[in-house]
Design an enzyme around this catalytic site. Sequence first.
Site, PDB file in Angstrom:
ATOM      1  N   HIS A 140       0.840  -1.200   0.000  1.00 51.68           N
ATOM      2  CA  HIS A 140       0.000   0.000   0.000  1.00 51.68           C
ATOM      3  C   HIS A 140       0.879   1.256   0.000  1.00 51.68           C
ATOM      4  O   HIS A 140       0.678   2.171  -0.801  1.00 51.68           O
ATOM      5  CB  HIS A 140      -0.924  -0.012   1.224  1.00 51.68           C
ATOM      6  CG  HIS A 140      -1.794   1.187   1.355  1.00 51.68           C
ATOM      7  ND1 HIS A 140      -3.141   1.159   1.104  1.00 51.68           N
ATOM      8  CD2 HIS A 140      -1.513   2.460   1.709  1.00 51.68           C
ATOM      9  CE1 HIS A 140      -3.648   2.369   1.300  1.00 51.68           C
ATOM     10  NE2 HIS A 140      -2.677   3.174   1.676  1.00 51.68           N
ATOM     11  N   GLU A 141       1.873   1.297   0.894  1.00 54.77           N
ATOM     12  CA  GLU A 141       2.756   2.467   0.977  1.00 54.77           C
ATOM     13  C   GLU A 141       3.647   2.562  -0.260  1.00 54.77           C
ATOM     14  O   GLU A 141       3.917   3.652  -0.754  1.00 54.77           O
ATOM     15  CB  GLU A 141       3.594   2.426   2.254  1.00 54.77           C
ATOM     16  CG  GLU A 141       2.777   2.452   3.542  1.00 54.77           C
ATOM     17  CD  GLU A 141       1.763   3.586   3.632  1.00 54.77           C
ATOM     18  OE1 GLU A 141       2.027   4.687   3.101  1.00 54.77           O
ATOM     19  OE2 GLU A 141       0.690   3.369   4.220  1.00 54.77           O
TER      20      GLU A 141
END
Length: 184
Positions: A140-141
Site C-alpha cells: 500500500h505504501e
Amino acid sequence: MLLPIYAYGQPVLKKEARDIDAGYPELAQLIADMWETMYYAEGVGLAAPQIGKSIRLFLVDTEQIKREDKEGEGIKKVFINAHKVEEGGEVWPYEEGCLSIPDVRGEVERPAQIRLRYMDEAFNAHEEVFTGFNARVIQHEYDHIDGILFTEHLKPIKKRLVKRKLDNIRKGKVQAGYKMKFLP
C-alpha cells in the site's frame, strides 16, 4: 512536528517519487515528523507523497496491530529508495483505507508476499521478503511512492459507489481527526 496529510486530489499523490541520497536536507527530522504524524492520525504507514514530498520514502509500523491480535510478527521500519524486486504468493482480499482518503474503505486484492530492495534511515542497503499483513501494508505504501492510490485497485462497482465521497474529499468536504491539506 505534526505535518498536514495531503488529501485525495492533490497532484503529488499521483506522481512517481524520486530516489534521494544521504544528503537529503533534514532527513532525520522529516522521518521523526512522519512517525509523529502517522501515530497521531492512527495510521500503520505513511509515505512522503502524503505529506507533500515526492521522494521514495515511507514508514510502516505493524507492531501496534500485531500486538493486538497476536498473529505473526509486526515490523517497524523506514524504507528509503524502495524498489520492488518481485511479488508472489496467493492473492488475498482485505479492506484497506488511507489517511489521504478519510472515510473511504474498500476491498483490495494483493499478493501475499513482496521482495523489496531498500535503504534504511542510515542508508544501509537491504533486500528482504515480507509476507502477510506486513506485505500488504508495504505494498500500500509502496504504491504511494509510485503515484498509485488504493482506490485504483477497487472493483469497478465499488469505484462507482465511492466516487461522490472522493469528489467531496477533493473539494475539502470531509472531516478527519488530523490536519489535512486540500486543493486550493
